[in-house]
Scaffold this motif. Sequence first.
Motif, PDB file in Angstrom:
ATOM      1  N   LEU A  11       0.800  -1.220   0.000  1.00  0.00           N
ATOM      2  CA  LEU A  11       0.000   0.000   0.000  1.00  0.00           C
ATOM      3  C   LEU A  11       0.834   1.273   0.000  1.00  0.00           C
ATOM      4  O   LEU A  11       0.313   2.359  -0.180  1.00  0.00           O
ATOM      5  CB  LEU A  11      -0.914   0.016   1.227  1.00  0.00           C
ATOM      6  CG  LEU A  11      -1.867  -1.169   1.317  1.00  0.00           C
ATOM      7  CD1 LEU A  11      -2.631  -1.118   2.612  1.00  0.00           C
ATOM      8  CD2 LEU A  11      -2.824  -1.156   0.148  1.00  0.00           C
ATOM      9  N   VAL A  12       2.136   1.131   0.209  1.00  0.00           N
ATOM     10  CA  VAL A  12       2.976   2.317   0.332  1.00  0.00           C
ATOM     11  C   VAL A  12       3.362   2.808  -1.064  1.00  0.00           C
ATOM     12  O   VAL A  12       3.523   2.013  -1.988  1.00  0.00           O
ATOM     13  CB  VAL A  12       4.226   1.991   1.159  1.00  0.00           C
ATOM     14  CG1 VAL A  12       5.110   3.203   1.313  1.00  0.00           C
ATOM     15  CG2 VAL A  12       3.822   1.473   2.519  1.00  0.00           C
ATOM     16  N   SER A  13       3.515   4.113  -1.183  1.00  0.00           N
ATOM     17  CA  SER A  13       3.902   4.706  -2.463  1.00  0.00           C
ATOM     18  C   SER A  13       5.195   4.077  -2.993  1.00  0.00           C
ATOM     19  O   SER A  13       6.178   3.932  -2.264  1.00  0.00           O
ATOM     20  CB  SER A  13       4.081   6.209  -2.256  1.00  0.00           C
ATOM     21  OG  SER A  13       5.301   6.646  -2.788  1.00  0.00           O
ATOM     22  N   THR A  14       5.157   3.681  -4.272  1.00  0.00           N
ATOM     23  CA  THR A  14       6.329   3.055  -4.879  1.00  0.00           C
ATOM     24  C   THR A  14       7.529   3.987  -4.845  1.00  0.00           C
ATOM     25  O   THR A  14       8.663   3.562  -4.623  1.00  0.00           O
ATOM     26  CB  THR A  14       6.019   2.680  -6.333  1.00  0.00           C
ATOM     27  OG1 THR A  14       4.753   2.022  -6.361  1.00  0.00           O
ATOM     28  CG2 THR A  14       7.068   1.766  -6.899  1.00  0.00           C
ATOM     29  N   ILE A  15       7.278   5.277  -5.076  1.00  0.00           N
ATOM     30  CA  ILE A  15       8.372   6.240  -5.064  1.00  0.00           C
ATOM     31  C   ILE A  15       8.986   6.299  -3.670  1.00  0.00           C
ATOM     32  O   ILE A  15      10.216   6.308  -3.516  1.00  0.00           O
ATOM     33  CB  ILE A  15       7.856   7.629  -5.496  1.00  0.00           C
ATOM     34  CG1 ILE A  15       7.265   7.563  -6.913  1.00  0.00           C
ATOM     35  CG2 ILE A  15       8.966   8.666  -5.457  1.00  0.00           C
ATOM     36  CD1 ILE A  15       8.222   7.149  -7.969  1.00  0.00           C
ATOM     37  N   GLY A  16       8.135   6.316  -2.641  1.00  0.00           N
ATOM     38  CA  GLY A  16       8.631   6.335  -1.269  1.00  0.00           C
ATOM     39  C   GLY A  16       9.494   5.118  -0.968  1.00  0.00           C
ATOM     40  O   GLY A  16      10.574   5.232  -0.390  1.00  0.00           O
ATOM     41  N   VAL A  17       9.022   3.938  -1.396  1.00  0.00           N
ATOM     42  CA  VAL A  17       9.790   2.707  -1.181  1.00  0.00           C
ATOM     43  C   VAL A  17      11.125   2.794  -1.918  1.00  0.00           C
ATOM     44  O   VAL A  17      12.184   2.472  -1.363  1.00  0.00           O
ATOM     45  CB  VAL A  17       8.987   1.481  -1.661  1.00  0.00           C
ATOM     46  CG1 VAL A  17       9.871   0.249  -1.730  1.00  0.00           C
ATOM     47  CG2 VAL A  17       7.824   1.216  -0.732  1.00  0.00           C
ATOM     48  N   GLY A  18      11.082   3.237  -3.164  1.00  0.00           N
ATOM     49  CA  GLY A  18      12.303   3.325  -3.952  1.00  0.00           C
ATOM     50  C   GLY A  18      13.335   4.235  -3.295  1.00  0.00           C
ATOM     51  O   GLY A  18      14.505   3.874  -3.170  1.00  0.00           O
ATOM     52  N   LEU A  19      12.878   5.410  -2.834  1.00  0.00           N
ATOM     53  CA  LEU A  19      13.814   6.359  -2.220  1.00  0.00           C
ATOM     54  C   LEU A  19      14.359   5.806  -0.906  1.00  0.00           C
ATOM     55  O   LEU A  19      15.546   5.984  -0.596  1.00  0.00           O
ATOM     56  CB  LEU A  19      13.119   7.703  -1.994  1.00  0.00           C
ATOM     57  CG  LEU A  19      12.675   8.438  -3.255  1.00  0.00           C
ATOM     58  CD1 LEU A  19      11.846   9.658  -2.902  1.00  0.00           C
ATOM     59  CD2 LEU A  19      13.887   8.834  -4.090  1.00  0.00           C
ATOM     60  N   THR A  20      13.500   5.134  -0.141  1.00  0.00           N
ATOM     61  CA  THR A  20      13.961   4.567   1.130  1.00  0.00           C
ATOM     62  C   THR A  20      15.044   3.516   0.890  1.00  0.00           C
ATOM     63  O   THR A  20      16.099   3.530   1.537  1.00  0.00           O
ATOM     64  CB  THR A  20      12.777   3.933   1.876  1.00  0.00           C
ATOM     65  OG1 THR A  20      11.748   4.901   1.999  1.00  0.00           O
ATOM     66  CG2 THR A  20      13.194   3.461   3.258  1.00  0.00           C
ATOM     67  N   PHE A  21      14.786   2.609  -0.058  1.00  0.00           N
ATOM     68  CA  PHE A  21      15.771   1.556  -0.298  1.00  0.00           C
ATOM     69  C   PHE A  21      17.040   2.088  -0.956  1.00  0.00           C
ATOM     70  O   PHE A  21      18.105   1.502  -0.801  1.00  0.00           O
ATOM     71  CB  PHE A  21      15.156   0.416  -1.117  1.00  0.00           C
ATOM     72  CG  PHE A  21      14.489  -0.599  -0.247  1.00  0.00           C
ATOM     73  CD1 PHE A  21      15.203  -1.666   0.269  1.00  0.00           C
ATOM     74  CD2 PHE A  21      13.160  -0.463   0.100  1.00  0.00           C
ATOM     75  CE1 PHE A  21      14.604  -2.585   1.104  1.00  0.00           C
ATOM     76  CE2 PHE A  21      12.554  -1.375   0.939  1.00  0.00           C
ATOM     77  CZ  PHE A  21      13.276  -2.440   1.439  1.00  0.00           C
ATOM     78  N   LYS A  22      16.903   3.186  -1.675  1.00  0.00           N
ATOM     79  CA  LYS A  22      18.104   3.803  -2.220  1.00  0.00           C
ATOM     80  C   LYS A  22      19.032   4.196  -1.076  1.00  0.00           C
ATOM     81  O   LYS A  22      20.253   4.033  -1.156  1.00  0.00           O
ATOM     82  CB  LYS A  22      17.703   5.040  -3.033  1.00  0.00           C
ATOM     83  CG  LYS A  22      18.645   5.364  -4.167  1.00  0.00           C
ATOM     84  CD  LYS A  22      18.050   6.485  -4.992  1.00  0.00           C
ATOM     85  CE  LYS A  22      19.142   7.248  -5.692  1.00  0.00           C
ATOM     86  NZ  LYS A  22      18.596   8.452  -6.342  1.00  0.00           N
ATOM     87  N   ALA A  23      18.449   4.718   0.013  1.00  0.00           N
ATOM     88  CA  ALA A  23      19.259   5.085   1.182  1.00  0.00           C
ATOM     89  C   ALA A  23      19.766   3.842   1.906  1.00  0.00           C
ATOM     90  O   ALA A  23      20.925   3.781   2.324  1.00  0.00           O
ATOM     91  CB  ALA A  23      18.435   5.953   2.139  1.00  0.00           C
ATOM     92  N   LEU A  24      18.908   2.818   2.032  1.00  0.00           N
ATOM     93  CA  LEU A  24      19.318   1.607   2.752  1.00  0.00           C
ATOM     94  C   LEU A  24      20.433   0.874   2.014  1.00  0.00           C
ATOM     95  O   LEU A  24      21.279   0.222   2.628  1.00  0.00           O
ATOM     96  CB  LEU A  24      18.129   0.660   2.943  1.00  0.00           C
ATOM     97  CG  LEU A  24      16.971   1.164   3.791  1.00  0.00           C
ATOM     98  CD1 LEU A  24      15.839   0.145   3.802  1.00  0.00           C
ATOM     99  CD2 LEU A  24      17.429   1.436   5.201  1.00  0.00           C
ATOM    100  N   LEU A  25      20.417   0.964   0.663  1.00  0.00           N
ATOM    101  CA  LEU A  25      21.384   0.218  -0.144  1.00  0.00           C
ATOM    102  C   LEU A  25      22.605   1.060  -0.507  1.00  0.00           C
ATOM    103  O   LEU A  25      23.410   0.649  -1.342  1.00  0.00           O
ATOM    104  CB  LEU A  25      20.715  -0.304  -1.428  1.00  0.00           C
ATOM    105  CG  LEU A  25      19.630  -1.360  -1.228  1.00  0.00           C
ATOM    106  CD1 LEU A  25      18.924  -1.658  -2.544  1.00  0.00           C
ATOM    107  CD2 LEU A  25      20.216  -2.633  -0.652  1.00  0.00           C
ATOM    108  N   ASP A  26      22.731   2.229   0.119  1.00  0.00           N
ATOM    109  CA  ASP A  26      23.881   3.081  -0.161  1.00  0.00           C
ATOM    110  C   ASP A  26      25.178   2.284   0.051  1.00  0.00           C
ATOM    111  O   ASP A  26      25.340   1.610   1.068  1.00  0.00           O
ATOM    112  CB  ASP A  26      23.850   4.289   0.795  1.00  0.00           C
ATOM    113  CG  ASP A  26      24.915   5.317   0.449  1.00  0.00           C
ATOM    114  OD1 ASP A  26      24.574   6.277  -0.250  1.00  0.00           O
ATOM    115  OD2 ASP A  26      26.077   5.132   0.865  1.00  0.00           O
TER     116      ASP A  26
END
Lengths: 312, 279
Positions: free
Chosen positions: A134-149
């Motif tokens: 249910l979470v915004s795809t863009i939000g998920v993408g940006l979050t994982f971009k930070a997690l996968l730094d």
Amino acid sequence: MTDLRQTNAARPSTKTTSRPRPSRTRRQRRSIYPSWFYIPAAALYIVLFAVPTFASLYFSLTRWTLFDVTFIGFDNFVQFFSDPQLLRSFMNTVVFAVVTSVAKVVLGFALAVLLTSELIGRGYLRAVTFFPVLVSTIGVGLTFKALLDPFDGIVNGALAVFGIQGPGWLTDPNLALLSVAVVDVWKGLGIATLVYIAGIVAIPQDYFEAARVDGASSWNVFRNITFPLSWPATGTVIILSVIGGLRSFDLIWAMTKGGPGFSSDVIASVIYKQYQAGFYGLSTAGNVVLFIVVTAVMIPISRLINKRSLDV
Amino acid sequence: MSALTIRRWTVGTIAIFVSVVVFLVPFAFILITAAKTAPEASQLAFTWPAEWQLWNNIGAVIADRNGILVRAFINSLVLTVASVAVMVIFAAMVGYVLQRKRSRWNPIINFFVLAGLIVPPAVVPTIWVLQGLGIFKTLGGLILIEATFGLSFCILLFQAFVATIPRELDEAAVLDGAGPIRLFFRIVLPLLKPVIVTVIVVQSVAVFNDFANPLYFLPGDANATVQLTLYAYASSATSAGALNLLFADILLITIPPLIMYIFFNRQIVAGMTSGAIKG
């Protein structure tokens, strides 16, 4: 049209009677479901979906810019399949769809079996695996971009605790597409699990009871009852995830924009890039290629699924 | 029996532990990063904030660029409500007649419904049509687009649900003197309430979270939707080193679907699994 003719031939007198009068004739029964109910939806569908889709067949054969349209035959398609970057996007689309679909089928089924068994915290587990859907795809993408730094991200931080030097998940051209695919599975697994849970719950309890009476092991129950009888759910999961995977754009765009270089470009991101660059004809050709890929993949899959579910 | 209890507990505990690491940590990361100061947030560490700055950060995000986020929330709200309303009414009309009326056109209509579900929309030709109609870059145009692209899914749900309503009811209503419009809007539509709730919830989440369609059909800041502002904010906040604000933004945008989920959990599940049984 034939219906109307038949009724008129059968009861010519009803032709002139007023409509709303209560009467049980065949004609009256039919006319309470007016065909014009189709019109509003059909108007939207035709104008905003069917017309652009058919127009795309023509525009994909043109050099189309802001100013003019020139017919150039199949040049766009030739370019699509001879340019290594565009060809790569084509391959990536297929790889992405296959990897995410297989992972969703396997993990979704395993998770559903787990979440339909006797387990503590079952309600919590069902809720938490579903919420990412249910979470915004863009939000998920940006979050994982930070997690996968690669340097500061917590994924590589956790690996470093075990003495492993984590790779640049999104910066390594060989890994970027697969990293996005993993995040896509993370986000979409909830739907696959849910569909499988519904499929497993719908299996009649008699089968399980009969197996218990016969003393079947839990592996045998799984192998001979749960697995074959959730085939319709597998079909739904495959269809949903293949369509979604082939059309996937938001997550890839939020995480890598098709980069580094063109290594994680898919057809949907090429369509956007060419559109931005003003190559409308090439962009539309990308759309047509995507359309053909989706159709070419879906027809055999749905055939196979229908055939199997008839056999079972 | 005790062996079963032990297994119930061990498997459950392992599953809960894995779910915390895999599913809760990313959300916790969003929350704690949104609560940090800018220098601390830029370290991307999974640590408790030294200073709890959540409300300040949320305030800063809302005030950013003359409150563009507030405008975006209003736009997204209008977009979601209007397009879902159009979808529900139009798709219910089609699903109802398609299920009730036997005609030789039915296979063709069913084919187009399925095609609408599978075929990816052609982007530039759609823009071309919207321009021809003079509704490109307008919120109204995007509302119609979202409604159109969602129709097929809704029609399938309505069609399946109408099949469970007895036909005798229609006939009784007609005997009592109801015309086709009264019959549909006063008798049938209220009976469709469960599936309508499902459609509303599932499609609202889909439209609210949609990024690609606003990106193509509603570019520009004037009418930005929340997903577009989030995406635009990602590049400006990252370059300005204000990751705390970016994550406060993500947090704000995650709240509406979360509320939907808490209140309509059952309907969402029903909508997502429809068709799972029959394939």
